[in-house]
Design an enzyme around this catalytic site. Structure first.
Site, mmCIF file in Angstrom:
data_model
loop_
_atom_site.group_PDB
_atom_site.id
_atom_site.type_symbol
_atom_site.label_atom_id
_atom_site.label_comp_id
_atom_site.label_asym_id
_atom_site.label_seq_id
_atom_site.Cartn_x
_atom_site.Cartn_y
_atom_site.Cartn_z
ATOM 1 N N ASP A 18 -1.632 11.104 -2.629
ATOM 2 C CA ASP A 18 -2.031 9.995 -3.492
ATOM 3 C C ASP A 18 -2.297 10.481 -4.909
ATOM 4 O OD1 ASP A 18 -2.403 7.464 -1.660
ATOM 5 O OD2 ASP A 18 -2.949 9.254 -0.541
ATOM 6 N N ASN B 177 -5.058 12.910 -0.127
ATOM 7 C CA ASN B 177 -4.178 12.132 0.758
ATOM 8 C C ASN B 177 -5.057 11.461 1.810
ATOM 9 O OD1 ASN B 177 -1.435 11.346 1.420
ATOM 10 N ND2 ASN B 177 -1.702 12.495 3.304
ATOM 11 N N LYS B 178 -4.441 10.651 2.631
ATOM 12 C CA LYS B 178 -5.174 9.850 3.620
ATOM 13 C C LYS B 178 -6.169 10.690 4.413
ATOM 14 C CE LYS B 178 -4.920 6.312 4.030
ATOM 15 N NZ LYS B 178 -5.848 5.421 3.299
ATOM 16 N N ARG C 162 0.843 -1.192 0.000
ATOM 17 C CA ARG C 162 0.000 0.000 0.000
ATOM 18 C C ARG C 162 0.877 1.240 0.000
ATOM 19 N NH1 ARG C 162 1.975 1.918 3.633
ATOM 20 N NH2 ARG C 162 0.868 3.841 3.250
ATOM 21 N N GLY C 163 0.251 2.390 -0.242
ATOM 22 C CA GLY C 163 1.015 3.633 -0.379
ATOM 23 C C GLY C 163 1.174 3.892 -1.873
HETATM 24 O O1 MRU Z 1 -4.583 3.647 1.807
HETATM 25 P P1 MRU Z 1 -3.089 3.674 1.782
HETATM 26 O O2 MRU Z 1 -2.406 3.167 2.995
HETATM 27 O O3 MRU Z 1 -2.546 3.078 0.500
HETATM 28 O O4 MRU Z 1 -2.850 5.217 1.787
HETATM 29 C C1 MRU Z 1 -2.096 5.881 0.904
HETATM 30 C C2 MRU Z 1 -1.067 6.513 1.636
HETATM 31 O O5 MRU Z 1 -0.065 5.860 1.891
HETATM 32 C C3 MRU Z 1 -1.207 7.864 2.155
HETATM 33 O O6 MRU Z 1 -2.312 8.550 1.832
HETATM 34 C C4 MRU Z 1 0.082 8.567 1.940
HETATM 35 O O7 MRU Z 1 0.173 9.663 2.739
HETATM 36 C C5 MRU Z 1 0.314 8.893 0.484
HETATM 37 S S1 MRU Z 1 1.949 8.720 -0.028
HETATM 38 C C6 MRU Z 1 2.403 7.086 0.238
#
Ligand code: MRU
Length: 344
Positions: free
Chosen positions: A228, A238-239, A51-52
């Site tokens: 993201d 973003n998250k 993930r990420g």
């Molecule tokens: O849902 P995830 O864990 O895949 O979330 C994405 C992210 O890792 C974050 O939003 C992050 O801050 C973006 S950059 C890796």
């Protein structure tokens, strides 16, 4: 990153196998999983074994390369591309890598594999450059807050938001990181904290709702988060929870930076309203998974049985709340003009 004396990437491909660090097993167990079928890589992206933004971008490229290995005929490749694209909707890196490897898979399997490896290396290199530029913002003794995991595990290597911290540490600066736990999946408490612990960087896990309290007490001097997808006008997905931090940071006049490689900027999405926000299973909110004292994984119900829950995975921070983007090509303002120039 070094784990148990060995350097690891988050995801990589050797011969006909894709390997990845099993992020669902962390921080309790460090294990590598391996796949030879592109459909299994799709499952690993969906269930967040990897993930990420950067890591799923590389994984999507490798999945497409595996598909080319499995059956390099056009119908199969088109179906594989659709399947990979359907794994997760928000992170632009996934679509960026997928499209590039798909185009090469139409030429030959070798070209597809070469492209997937090239993009993976590009991601690692861009993470390192982000670190170099971002470290210039970090003063010795600084307290930095971050949300989610935008470190080494969220990319192929180095990461985005944490890369400046790693570089600053290597330059001899001392840094303290406030790690937002990042409900509901706790990427901060489980992954960011684990990474910082491995790197021996001073850090403290805080509840997501402690950010404003810390900022009000002058205990946060800068916030760095990942991204993201960044729209052409600078609005940033973003998250979930990132937007709240940005609003509070503006109120208290604290610099709020977004660190991201140029492969996260989506010039075809004009603004944040057009970014698709993934909605995940409500059980991620109503239940929690952890480890009991005997070392067994346990999933527990933590909310009113029968009550519904809503689980949007990302939010959109308007460009106007962002102090700047820390990119692999330098630190730029959050404006359409600067983003256009970055992507030229
Ligand atoms: O849902 P995830 O864990 O895949 O979330 C994405 C992210 O890792 C974050 O939003 C992050 O801050 C973006 S950059 C890796």
């Amino acid at each position: 990153m070094i784990v148990n004396g060995k350097h690891y990437r988050t995801v990589w491909m050797e011969d006909k196998t894709v390997f990845m660090i099993d992020q669902n097993a962390l921080p309790f167990k460090f294990q590598i999983v391996a796949f030879t079928n592109y459909l299994d890589v799709c499952t690993a992206i969906r269930n967040m074994t990897t993930r990420g933004a950067g890591a799923i971008g590389a994984a999507a490229g490798f999945a497409m390369a595996l598909a080319a290995r499995q059956a390099p005929n056009e119908e199969f490749l088109v179906r594989a591309k659709q399947e990979i694209a359907s794994t997760r909707p928000t992170a632009y890196n996934l679509f960026y890598s997928l499209e590039k490897v798909y185009q090469k898979s139409k030429i030959s399997t070798e070209e597809a594999i070469y492209e997937a490896q090239r993009l993976s290396q590009e991601n690692a290199d861009q993470g390192e450059k982000i670190g170099e530029f971002g470290a210039t913002l970090i003063r010795d003794g600084m307290h930095i807050e971050t949300h989610c995991n935008a470190g080494w595990l969220g990319f192929v290597d180095w990461g985005s938001a944490l890369s400046p911290v790693y570089k600053a540490k290597r330059q001899g600066k001392s840094v303290h990181v406030w790690v937002d736990e990042t409900r509901p999946r706790n990427q901060g408490a489980r992954l960011t904290a684990w990474e910082l612990y491995q790197e021996q960087i001073s850090h403290t896990i805080v509840p997501d709702n402690a950010g404003a309290f810390l900022m009000a007490q002058n205990k946060v001097e800068m916030i760095i988060v990942g991204a993201d997808r960044i729209a052409a006008n600078g609005d940033t997905a973003n998250k979930i929870g990132t937007l709240e931090k940005a609003i509070v940071a503006r109120y208290y006049n604290i610099p709020f930076y977004v660190a991201a490689p140029s492969s996260t900027f989506d010039k075809n999405t004009p603004n944040g309203k057009h970014i698709i926000i993934e909605e995940r299973n409500s059980e991620e909110v109503t239940h929690i998974t952890g480890q009991d004292p005997k070392g067994n994984n346990q999933t527990l119900l933590i909310s009113s049985p029968g009550s519904p829950a809503f689980n949007p995975s990302f939010d959109i921070t308007p460009a106007t709340l962002i102090s700047g983007f820390i990119t692999d090509r330098g630190i730029i303002p959050a404006t359409s003009e600067a983003i256009k120039k970055l992507l030229e």
